[in-house]
Design an enzyme around this catalytic site. Structure first.
Site, PDB file in Angstrom:
ATOM      1  N   GLU A 123       0.831  -1.196   0.000  1.00  0.00           N
ATOM      2  CA  GLU A 123       0.000   0.000   0.000  1.00  0.00           C
ATOM      3  C   GLU A 123       0.865   1.244   0.000  1.00  0.00           C
ATOM      4  O   GLU A 123       1.979   1.244   0.518  1.00  0.00           O
ATOM      5  CB  GLU A 123      -0.886   0.011   1.251  1.00  0.00           C
ATOM      6  CG  GLU A 123      -2.021  -0.970   1.123  1.00  0.00           C
ATOM      7  CD  GLU A 123      -2.944  -0.938   2.332  1.00  0.00           C
ATOM      8  OE1 GLU A 123      -3.945  -1.656   2.294  1.00  0.00           O
ATOM      9  OE2 GLU A 123      -2.677  -0.207   3.286  1.00  0.00           O
ATOM     10  N   CYS A 136       3.558   8.328   1.501  1.00  0.00           N
ATOM     11  CA  CYS A 136       4.226   7.319   2.330  1.00  0.00           C
ATOM     12  C   CYS A 136       4.311   6.025   1.526  1.00  0.00           C
ATOM     13  O   CYS A 136       3.282   5.512   1.071  1.00  0.00           O
ATOM     14  CB  CYS A 136       3.397   7.137   3.600  1.00  0.00           C
ATOM     15  SG  CYS A 136       4.015   5.861   4.691  1.00  0.00           S
ATOM     16  N   CYS A 143       7.701  -7.574   6.768  1.00  0.00           N
ATOM     17  CA  CYS A 143       8.925  -7.101   7.417  1.00  0.00           C
ATOM     18  C   CYS A 143       9.505  -8.252   8.217  1.00  0.00           C
ATOM     19  O   CYS A 143       8.761  -9.034   8.796  1.00  0.00           O
ATOM     20  CB  CYS A 143       8.597  -5.923   8.342  1.00  0.00           C
ATOM     21  SG  CYS A 143      10.066  -5.151   9.057  1.00  0.00           S
ATOM     22  N   CYS A 147       8.574  -5.699  15.549  1.00  0.00           N
ATOM     23  CA  CYS A 147       8.292  -4.692  16.571  1.00  0.00           C
ATOM     24  C   CYS A 147       6.902  -4.998  17.140  1.00  0.00           C
ATOM     25  O   CYS A 147       5.956  -5.241  16.384  1.00  0.00           O
ATOM     26  CB  CYS A 147       8.371  -3.299  15.954  1.00  0.00           C
ATOM     27  SG  CYS A 147       9.996  -2.997  15.218  1.00  0.00           S
ATOM     28  N   CYS A 150       3.706  -3.073  16.025  1.00  0.00           N
ATOM     29  CA  CYS A 150       3.524  -2.800  14.590  1.00  0.00           C
ATOM     30  C   CYS A 150       2.822  -3.966  13.914  1.00  0.00           C
ATOM     31  O   CYS A 150       3.261  -5.110  14.042  1.00  0.00           O
ATOM     32  CB  CYS A 150       4.881  -2.558  13.936  1.00  0.00           C
ATOM     33  SG  CYS A 150       4.790  -2.427  12.134  1.00  0.00           S
ATOM     34  N   GLY A 201       7.928  -2.478   5.787  1.00  0.00           N
ATOM     35  CA  GLY A 201       9.283  -2.961   5.582  1.00  0.00           C
ATOM     36  C   GLY A 201      10.367  -2.103   6.186  1.00  0.00           C
ATOM     37  O   GLY A 201      10.145  -0.947   6.568  1.00  0.00           O
ATOM     38  N   GLU A 202      11.551  -2.691   6.281  1.00  0.00           N
ATOM     39  CA  GLU A 202      12.724  -1.989   6.812  1.00  0.00           C
ATOM     40  C   GLU A 202      13.606  -1.607   5.625  1.00  0.00           C
ATOM     41  O   GLU A 202      14.275  -2.467   5.035  1.00  0.00           O
ATOM     42  CB  GLU A 202      13.456  -2.912   7.800  1.00  0.00           C
ATOM     43  CG  GLU A 202      14.815  -2.403   8.240  1.00  0.00           C
ATOM     44  CD  GLU A 202      14.849  -0.940   8.649  1.00  0.00           C
ATOM     45  OE1 GLU A 202      14.152  -0.552   9.601  1.00  0.00           O
ATOM     46  OE2 GLU A 202      15.591  -0.156   8.008  1.00  0.00           O
ATOM     47  N   SER A 233      12.922   6.119   6.973  1.00  0.00           N
ATOM     48  CA  SER A 233      12.735   5.771   8.386  1.00  0.00           C
ATOM     49  C   SER A 233      13.297   4.382   8.650  1.00  0.00           C
ATOM     50  O   SER A 233      12.992   3.434   7.917  1.00  0.00           O
ATOM     51  CB  SER A 233      11.239   5.801   8.706  1.00  0.00           C
ATOM     52  OG  SER A 233      11.006   5.280   9.995  1.00  0.00           O
ATOM     53  N   SER A 255      13.101   5.171  14.330  1.00  0.00           N
ATOM     54  CA  SER A 255      11.988   4.693  15.158  1.00  0.00           C
ATOM     55  C   SER A 255      12.542   4.377  16.535  1.00  0.00           C
ATOM     56  O   SER A 255      12.991   3.266  16.789  1.00  0.00           O
ATOM     57  CB  SER A 255      11.381   3.444  14.523  1.00  0.00           C
ATOM     58  OG  SER A 255      10.769   3.797  13.309  1.00  0.00           O
ATOM     59  N   LEU A 256      12.509   5.357  17.420  1.00  0.00           N
ATOM     60  CA  LEU A 256      13.167   5.215  18.722  1.00  0.00           C
ATOM     61  C   LEU A 256      12.255   4.476  19.710  1.00  0.00           C
ATOM     62  O   LEU A 256      12.566   3.396  20.180  1.00  0.00           O
ATOM     63  CB  LEU A 256      13.540   6.603  19.246  1.00  0.00           C
ATOM     64  CG  LEU A 256      14.441   6.615  20.471  1.00  0.00           C
ATOM     65  CD1 LEU A 256      15.812   6.064  20.156  1.00  0.00           C
ATOM     66  CD2 LEU A 256      14.548   8.029  21.045  1.00  0.00           C
ATOM     67  N   HIS A 257      11.166   5.090  20.070  1.00  0.00           N
ATOM     68  CA  HIS A 257      10.066   4.481  20.838  1.00  0.00           C
ATOM     69  C   HIS A 257      10.363   4.097  22.281  1.00  0.00           C
ATOM     70  O   HIS A 257       9.442   3.788  23.037  1.00  0.00           O
ATOM     71  CB  HIS A 257       9.493   3.251  20.126  1.00  0.00           C
ATOM     72  CG  HIS A 257       9.102   3.497  18.698  1.00  0.00           C
ATOM     73  ND1 HIS A 257       8.443   4.637  18.271  1.00  0.00           N
ATOM     74  CD2 HIS A 257       9.291   2.751  17.572  1.00  0.00           C
ATOM     75  CE1 HIS A 257       8.239   4.572  16.975  1.00  0.00           C
ATOM     76  NE2 HIS A 257       8.753   3.454  16.525  1.00  0.00           N
ATOM     77  N   CYS A 375       0.776   5.495   8.430  1.00  0.00           N
ATOM     78  CA  CYS A 375       2.032   4.865   8.050  1.00  0.00           C
ATOM     79  C   CYS A 375       2.379   3.841   9.127  1.00  0.00           C
ATOM     80  O   CYS A 375       2.051   4.007  10.283  1.00  0.00           O
ATOM     81  CB  CYS A 375       3.149   5.904   7.986  1.00  0.00           C
ATOM     82  SG  CYS A 375       3.035   6.977   6.577  1.00  0.00           S
TER      83      CYS A 375
HETATM   84  N1  SAH Z   1      10.548  -0.136   9.235  1.00  0.00           N
HETATM   85  C1  SAH Z   1      10.771   1.252   9.290  1.00  0.00           C
HETATM   86  C2  SAH Z   1       9.798   2.064   8.469  1.00  0.00           C
HETATM   87  C3  SAH Z   1       8.372   1.612   8.465  1.00  0.00           C
HETATM   88  S1  SAH Z   1       7.450   1.823   9.951  1.00  0.00           S
HETATM   89  C4  SAH Z   1      10.763   1.710  10.722  1.00  0.00           C
HETATM   90  O1  SAH Z   1      10.427   0.929  11.608  1.00  0.00           O
HETATM   91  O2  SAH Z   1      11.151   2.847  10.965  1.00  0.00           O
HETATM   92  C5  SAH Z   1       7.093   3.579   9.962  1.00  0.00           C
HETATM   93  C6  SAH Z   1       6.796   4.148  11.333  1.00  0.00           C
HETATM   94  O3  SAH Z   1       5.491   3.743  11.800  1.00  0.00           O
HETATM   95  C7  SAH Z   1       7.787   3.680  12.388  1.00  0.00           C
HETATM   96  O4  SAH Z   1       8.195   4.727  13.221  1.00  0.00           O
HETATM   97  C8  SAH Z   1       6.968   2.686  13.149  1.00  0.00           C
HETATM   98  O5  SAH Z   1       7.520   2.482  14.405  1.00  0.00           O
HETATM   99  C9  SAH Z   1       5.604   3.340  13.150  1.00  0.00           C
HETATM  100  N2  SAH Z   1       4.499   2.428  13.515  1.00  0.00           N
HETATM  101  C10 SAH Z   1       4.396   1.117  13.245  1.00  0.00           C
HETATM  102  N3  SAH Z   1       3.232   0.619  13.743  1.00  0.00           N
HETATM  103  C11 SAH Z   1       2.580   1.644  14.327  1.00  0.00           C
HETATM  104  C12 SAH Z   1       1.338   1.762  15.026  1.00  0.00           C
HETATM  105  N4  SAH Z   1       0.531   0.732  15.182  1.00  0.00           N
HETATM  106  N5  SAH Z   1       0.978   2.972  15.492  1.00  0.00           N
HETATM  107  C13 SAH Z   1       1.795   4.055  15.292  1.00  0.00           C
HETATM  108  N6  SAH Z   1       2.971   3.993  14.645  1.00  0.00           N
HETATM  109  C14 SAH Z   1       3.380   2.809  14.179  1.00  0.00           C
HETATM  110 FE1  SF4 Z   2       9.217  -3.584  10.538  1.00  0.00          FE
HETATM  111 FE2  SF4 Z   2       9.236  -0.924  10.994  1.00  0.00          FE
HETATM  112 FE3  SF4 Z   2       7.102  -2.441  11.647  1.00  0.00          FE
HETATM  113 FE4  SF4 Z   2       9.343  -2.675  13.039  1.00  0.00          FE
HETATM  114  S1  SF4 Z   2       8.057  -0.829  12.894  1.00  0.00           S
HETATM  115  S2  SF4 Z   2       8.062  -4.375  12.295  1.00  0.00           S
HETATM  116  S3  SF4 Z   2      10.877  -2.401  11.468  1.00  0.00           S
HETATM  117  S4  SF4 Z   2       7.864  -2.056   9.576  1.00  0.00           S
END
Ligand code: SAH
Ligand code: SF4
Length: 402
Positions: A123, A136, A143, A147, A150, A201-202, A233, A255-257, A375
């Protein structure tokens, strides 16, 4: 050149030796010219027998048709001779991903489900705002990382996208947003002003294709967004970050979190391999980082998990000295997700602490919620929809039987 030519010839819709031609599954699709670097495009033109002195010019013409004029077909390319056009069409593809579903949110956000090959879908989402329009896009189908917050992480990894498929997402969006110039008309205003690789994806696990695609998105004679309007990202693939800076030079989002290793190991498991100290060092050393080119730290707000005032203060300490901005992302829940989104007040007070320490800390407004368009959440809705459709179909079949 000779070896490229023969490599290329091997790929061109060759049949497997001794097999009948009629079996479509044995036909290798023609290689795409979309997403190739200028040098690779010259080589491809050369493989058709174009004289060395003309290759550069031909490649530039193609580049212009693909990315500045939005051509869909070699036949449209009137500045190229008919013979070469038919050679190109016989040997190469310039096809875009196919739109299989479009959803438009009541806030203007658009989401496209794009088919890359049978049963292979990703998408892309377009998010219009008053001062910008952000597209986006995805880098992989699924992936490999898991995480815990996610939804993509819960889906199987299928494959990397090619550069053609990554660029193709931008071309399709420009088609749909009617962004291409038309003859004798002034160029329409840009609707896509920024591209972020924040879909599925990463990206740093698909480095070469992501690099070629993002360079093209930034290139002044390509999609012409400029490097400061293209953001990659990453969850923190530390060994690839320097190359991203050196070879792409785009903006970087991390993506620190979480602000300590224990929690980040759980939320973003790649942290077990590349812990926070290494990640932050790589950010400090990111080529080109400066106050004018800050790193964005993404921080998903998870209720009772990472959203305390102490976390906010620790965050400020952690990123000290790094030119940065913090994007606070309200968690976007998915069915059976193990987290809840933090309360709005909590997000605001977290943001205030970060802001008072001198960092911009915008709260990302949820967009396109009615079409599940956030996203990091891509593809989930279509899967859900199809699963529920399948259930409904099965129920209907049962009813019909009785
Ligand atoms: N894999 C890469 C890029 C794709 S994810 C990465 O992890 O950075 C893009 C962003 O969306 C990342 O910051 C991810 O942590 C965030 N994300 C993923 N799932 C989410 C959710 N359910 N709610 C809010 N943000 C989310
Ligand atoms: Fe993959 Fe990014 Fe989702 Fe982590 S947040 S599972 S790296 S798409």
């Amino acid at each position: 050149m000779a070896s490229r030519e023969s490599d290329h010839k091997l790929n061109i819709r060759d049949r497997v030796e001794g097999q009948p031609t009629s079996d479509a599954s044995l036909i290798v699709p023609a290689p795409s010219l979309i997403g190739l670097s200028p040098e690779a495009l010259q080589d491809a033109v050369g493989s058709l027998g174009v004289a060395e002195k003309s290759r550069r010019m031909r490649a530039r013409q193609l580049w212009n048709w693909f990315y500045a004029r939005g051509a869909h077909d070699f036949d449209e390319m009137t500045s190229i001779s008919k013979d070469l056009r038919s050679e190109l069409a016989a040997n190469f593809s310039m096809a875009r991903p196919k739109i299989v579903d479009t959803q438009i949110s009541n806030d203007g956000t658009r989401k496209w489900l794009l088919q890359l090959a049978p049963h292979v879908e990703v998408e892309a989402v377009y998010i219009p705002e008053s001062d910008r329009g952000t597209l986006c896009i995805s880098s992989q189908v699924g992936c490999t990382l898991n995480c815990s917050f996610c939804h993509t992480g819960t889906q199987p990894w299928v494959r990397n996208l090619s550069a053609a498929e990554i660029v193709g997402q931008i071309l399709v969006a420009r088609d749909e947003l009617e962004e291409w110039p038309t003859p004798n008309q002034p160029a329409p205003a840009r609707r896509i002003t920024n591209v972020v690789m924040m879909g599925m994806g990463e990206p740093l696990f698909n480095f070469d294709n992501v690099r070629d695609a993002l360079l093209l998105a930034a290139d002044g004679e390509g999609i012409a967004l400029g490097k400061r309007r293209v953001t990659l990202s990453t969850s923190g693939v530390v060994p690839m970050m320097k190359r991203a800076g050196d070879e792409i030079g785009c903006m970087l989002a991390i993506s620190l979190h979480a602000v300590n290793d224990d929690l980040r190991d759980e939320l973003v498991p790649i942290n077990r391999k590349y812990p926070l100290a290494e990640l932050l060092d790589a950010c400090r050393n990111y080529p080109g980082v400066s106050n004018a080119r800050r790193i964005t730290f993404e921080y998903v707000m998870l209720k009772g998990v990472n959203d305390s005032k102490a976390d906010a203060k620790a965050l400020v300490q952690l990123i000290k000295g790094i030119p940065a901005k913090i994007n606070l992302i309200p968690f976007n829940p998915w069915p059976d997700s193990p987290y809840e989104c933090s309360d709005w007040d909590q997000i605001e007070s977290f943001g205030d602490i970060v802001n008072r320490a001198g960092y911009a800390s915008p709260i990302r407004t949820p967009r396109g919620r009615d079409i599940d368009a956030a996203c990091g959440q891509l593809k989930s809705a279509s899967r859900k929809k199809r699963a529920s459709e399948l259930r409904r179909d099965a129920e209907q079949r049962e009813k019909n039987k009785n």
